[in-house]
Design an enzyme around this catalytic site. Structure first.
Site, PDB file in Angstrom:
ATOM      1  CG  HIS A 131       3.473  37.076   1.613  1.00  0.00           C
ATOM      2  ND1 HIS A 131       3.265  37.998   1.498  1.00  0.00           N
ATOM      3  CD2 HIS A 131       3.151  35.989   2.791  1.00  0.00           C
ATOM      4  CE1 HIS A 131       2.786  38.696   3.271  1.00  0.00           C
ATOM      5  NE2 HIS A 131       3.203  37.697   3.420  1.00  0.00           N
TER       6      HIS A 131
HETATM    7  P1  TYD Z   1       0.670  35.195   7.582  1.00  0.00           P
HETATM    8  O1  TYD Z   1      -0.033  36.276   6.483  1.00  0.00           O
HETATM    9  O2  TYD Z   1       0.726  33.976   6.899  1.00  0.00           O
HETATM   10  O3  TYD Z   1       1.759  35.342   7.752  1.00  0.00           O
HETATM   11  P2  TYD Z   1       3.603  36.357   6.941  1.00  0.00           P
HETATM   12  O4  TYD Z   1       3.269  37.520   6.485  1.00  0.00           O
HETATM   13  O5  TYD Z   1       4.785  36.232   8.693  1.00  0.00           O
HETATM   14  O6  TYD Z   1       3.417  35.369   6.158  1.00  0.00           O
HETATM   15  O7  TYD Z   1      -0.354  34.962   7.766  1.00  0.00           O
HETATM   16  C1  TYD Z   1       0.222  34.010   9.633  1.00  0.00           C
HETATM   17  C2  TYD Z   1      -1.378  33.775  10.031  1.00  0.00           C
HETATM   18  O8  TYD Z   1      -1.895  34.599  10.367  1.00  0.00           O
HETATM   19  C3  TYD Z   1      -2.384  33.060   9.203  1.00  0.00           C
HETATM   20  O9  TYD Z   1      -2.690  31.824   9.477  1.00  0.00           O
HETATM   21  C4  TYD Z   1      -3.763  34.016   8.261  1.00  0.00           C
HETATM   22  C5  TYD Z   1      -3.341  34.560   9.761  1.00  0.00           C
HETATM   23  N1  TYD Z   1      -3.472  36.378   9.367  1.00  0.00           N
HETATM   24  C6  TYD Z   1      -5.226  36.781   9.790  1.00  0.00           C
HETATM   25  O10 TYD Z   1      -6.458  36.004   9.810  1.00  0.00           O
HETATM   26  N2  TYD Z   1      -5.210  38.478   9.370  1.00  0.00           N
HETATM   27  C7  TYD Z   1      -4.330  38.450   8.602  1.00  0.00           C
HETATM   28  O11 TYD Z   1      -4.746  40.221   8.493  1.00  0.00           O
HETATM   29  C8  TYD Z   1      -3.437  38.310   8.879  1.00  0.00           C
HETATM   30  C9  TYD Z   1      -1.954  39.163   8.096  1.00  0.00           C
HETATM   31  C10 TYD Z   1      -2.882  37.237   8.777  1.00  0.00           C
END
Ligand code: TYD
Length: 141
Positions: free
Chosen positions: A55
């Site tokens: 992303h």
């Molecule tokens: P996500 O950013 O989608 O992970 P990746 O970078 O691997 O795509 O985050 C995964 C899950 O964690 C999503 O449900 C949101 C949560 N999350 C938070 O609550 N706070 C945060 O700071 C981050 C980075 C993720």
């Protein structure tokens, strides 16, 4: 590779304070961090073959460090892709806003520390690569 505001994806050498009791590295606002810290999170226990990220952010800038183990970070600026390998505690990758990034090839027991410039906000995410390239093409990102 630079974003619309001219900020470059780049490796930042954090330095290492060597000591026979063990080494120490520092990140300090206003010194070797190009933004103010709003949040830190870390990614660990990644099963073999999995990837994280995939992303871009509208606003958030990040610094990513391999606190243990190693992994690759694929970054894309809308035109070109680069791959950075992180495998040391004294080396960080700065990723400016408006950069597609994906973390992959995690070695067993790796920990990725991420320092971010904004609080978590789902609205800051762009999760569709074709939308990302379109926003970049139209200079909206
Ligand atoms: P996500 O950013 O989608 O992970 P990746 O970078 O691997 O795509 O985050 C995964 C899950 O964690 C999503 O449900 C949101 C949560 N999350 C938070 O609550 N706070 C945060 O700071 C981050 C980075 C993720």
């Amino acid at each position: 590779m630079a974003n619309r505001r001219g900020k470059k994806t780049r490796i930042i050498a954090l330095g290492k304070i060597r000591d026979k009791r063990g080494n120490l590295s520092v990140i300090q606002a206003g010194k070797n961090l190009p933004f103010d810290i709003a949040r830190t999170y870390w990614i660990y226990d990644v099963p073999g073959g999995e990837h994280r990220g995939g992303h871009a952010y509208h606003k958030s800038q990040e610094l990513i460090i391999a606190l243990s183990g190693s992994f690759d970070i694929q970054v894309h600026d809308g035109e070109n892709e680069s791959i950075f390998h992180l495998d040391r505690c004294d080396k960080a990758l700065y990723v400016p806003a408006g950069t597609w990034r994906r973390i992959c090839n995690f070695a067993t027991n790796s920990t990725a520390l991420v320092i971010a410039s904004t609080p978590y906000s789902p609205r800051d995410y762009i999760r569709d690569f074709s939308k990302f390239t379109e926003l970049k093409k139209n200079k909206q990102l």
